[in-house]
Design a protein around this motif. Structure first.
Motif, short mmCIF file in Angstrom:
data_model
loop_
_atom_site.label_atom_id
_atom_site.label_comp_id
_atom_site.label_asym_id
_atom_site.label_seq_id
_atom_site.Cartn_x
_atom_site.Cartn_y
_atom_site.Cartn_z
N VAL A 33 0.77 -1.02 0.01
CA VAL A 33 0.02 0.01 -0.05
C VAL A 33 0.81 1.26 0.02
CG1 VAL A 33 -1.66 1.30 1.50
CG2 VAL A 33 -1.96 -1.09 1.00
N LYS A 34 1.95 1.36 0.74
CA LYS A 34 2.79 2.47 0.61
C LYS A 34 3.40 2.64 -0.48
CE LYS A 34 5.29 5.81 2.81
NZ LYS A 34 4.84 6.86 2.88
N LYS A 35 3.96 1.46 -1.32
CA LYS A 35 4.58 1.49 -2.58
C LYS A 35 3.47 2.31 -3.53
CE LYS A 35 7.54 -2.45 -2.68
NZ LYS A 35 7.82 -3.56 -3.42
N TRP A 36 2.37 2.01 -3.34
CA TRP A 36 1.12 2.51 -4.32
C TRP A 36 0.86 4.12 -3.92
CZ3 TRP A 36 -0.32 0.93 -8.79
CH2 TRP A 36 -0.38 -0.31 -9.41
N GLU A 37 0.74 4.21 -2.62
CA GLU A 37 0.77 5.73 -2.37
C GLU A 37 1.72 6.65 -2.65
OE1 GLU A 37 0.18 5.23 1.99
OE2 GLU A 37 -1.83 4.90 1.88
N THR A 38 3.15 5.97 -2.51
CA THR A 38 4.20 6.98 -3.03
C THR A 38 4.33 7.07 -4.56
OG1 THR A 38 5.46 5.93 -1.29
CG2 THR A 38 6.82 6.64 -2.96
N PHE A 39 3.74 6.02 -5.49
CA PHE A 39 3.71 5.94 -6.71
C PHE A 39 2.76 7.27 -7.05
CE2 PHE A 39 2.13 4.34 -10.99
CZ PHE A 39 3.66 4.04 -11.55
N ALA A 46 4.71 14.94 -10.50
CA ALA A 46 5.37 14.99 -12.01
C ALA A 46 4.37 15.46 -13.08
CB ALA A 46 5.69 13.59 -12.16
N LEU A 47 3.07 15.00 -12.90
CA LEU A 47 2.26 15.38 -13.99
C LEU A 47 1.20 16.34 -13.60
CD1 LEU A 47 1.89 11.79 -15.25
CD2 LEU A 47 3.41 13.33 -16.18
N ASP A 48 0.55 16.90 -14.74
CA ASP A 48 -0.77 18.00 -14.46
C ASP A 48 -1.46 17.86 -15.67
OD1 ASP A 48 -2.40 19.55 -13.23
OD2 ASP A 48 -1.06 21.32 -13.30
N MET A 49 -2.70 18.19 -15.78
CA MET A 49 -3.47 18.32 -17.07
C MET A 49 -2.94 19.45 -17.97
SD MET A 49 -5.32 15.71 -16.74
CE MET A 49 -6.23 16.01 -18.14
N ASP A 50 -3.01 19.33 -19.06
CA ASP A 50 -2.39 20.48 -20.10
C ASP A 50 -3.79 21.26 -20.31
OD1 ASP A 50 -1.29 22.18 -21.74
OD2 ASP A 50 -0.65 20.47 -23.24
N PRO A 51 -3.62 22.52 -20.14
CA PRO A 51 -4.95 23.56 -20.23
C PRO A 51 -5.27 23.68 -21.82
CG PRO A 51 -3.07 24.59 -19.16
CD PRO A 51 -2.78 23.11 -19.33
N LYS A 52 -4.14 23.34 -22.57
CA LYS A 52 -4.35 23.61 -23.95
C LYS A 52 -4.69 22.35 -24.68
CE LYS A 52 -0.44 26.88 -23.80
NZ LYS A 52 0.88 27.32 -24.47
N ARG A 53 -4.60 21.28 -24.16
CA ARG A 53 -5.00 20.17 -24.93
C ARG A 53 -5.85 19.26 -23.95
NH1 ARG A 53 0.45 17.77 -26.78
NH2 ARG A 53 -0.06 16.62 -25.31
N GLU A 63 12.42 15.87 -12.40
CA GLU A 63 13.07 15.23 -11.37
C GLU A 63 11.91 14.03 -10.95
OE1 GLU A 63 15.02 17.14 -8.35
OE2 GLU A 63 16.06 18.45 -9.88
N HIS A 64 10.69 14.35 -10.48
CA HIS A 64 9.78 13.51 -10.14
C HIS A 64 9.42 12.58 -11.26
CE1 HIS A 64 9.16 16.34 -6.79
NE2 HIS A 64 9.02 15.09 -5.97
N ALA A 65 9.20 13.22 -12.34
CA ALA A 65 9.07 12.12 -13.80
C ALA A 65 10.16 11.10 -13.80
CB ALA A 65 8.98 13.33 -14.84
N ALA A 66 11.22 11.56 -13.57
CA ALA A 66 12.33 10.55 -13.67
C ALA A 66 12.18 9.58 -12.47
CB ALA A 66 13.55 11.20 -13.79
N GLU A 70 11.61 5.26 -12.90
CA GLU A 70 12.35 4.41 -12.28
C GLU A 70 11.47 3.46 -11.24
OE1 GLU A 70 15.50 3.27 -12.46
OE2 GLU A 70 15.63 4.60 -14.20
N MET A 71 10.74 4.23 -10.62
CA MET A 71 9.58 3.28 -9.80
C MET A 71 8.80 2.53 -10.40
SD MET A 71 8.34 6.26 -6.88
CE MET A 71 7.21 5.16 -6.23
N ALA A 72 8.12 2.94 -11.68
CA ALA A 72 7.30 2.05 -12.49
C ALA A 72 8.21 0.75 -13.14
CB ALA A 72 6.80 2.96 -13.52
N LYS A 73 9.40 1.00 -13.49
CA LYS A 73 10.32 0.10 -13.87
C LYS A 73 10.39 -1.06 -12.93
CE LYS A 73 12.90 2.41 -17.34
NZ LYS A 73 14.13 3.01 -18.02
#
Length: 77
Positions: A33-39, A46-53, A63-66, A70-73
């Motif tokens: 559960v902690k792994k999923w919460e951290t993920f 790392a991500l946000d909705m793009d208001p233009k699209r 940095e968070h995206a990188a 790594e966490m996803a891998k």
């Protein structure tokens, strides 16, 4: 009622250990559960909705995206 389950000997031993030791099971579950919460938190940082699209997301923190990649891998490998 008859139930047939296919599992390896290793999976069966792990299953038996969990049925005998609820504390171990709860600790394993808490780590998962902690792994999923951290993920999820990394995704939010790392991500946000793009208001233009509409319907598209964009990377807002490299940095968070990188770290998220790594966490996803590690998590899904």
């Amino acid at each position: 009622m008859d139930i047939t389950v296919k599992m390896t000997a290793e999976e069966f031993e792990e299953f038996r250990a969990w049925t005998k030791d609820k504390n171990r099971y709860n600790a394993d579950l808490a780590r998962t559960v902690k792994k999923w919460e951290t993920f999820a938190a990394k995704v939010c940082y790392a991500l946000d909705m793009d208001p233009k699209r509409p319907g598209k997301a964009k990377i807002i923190d490299q940095e968070h995206a990188a770290e998220l990649l790594e966490m996803a891998k590690d998590f899904f490998a």
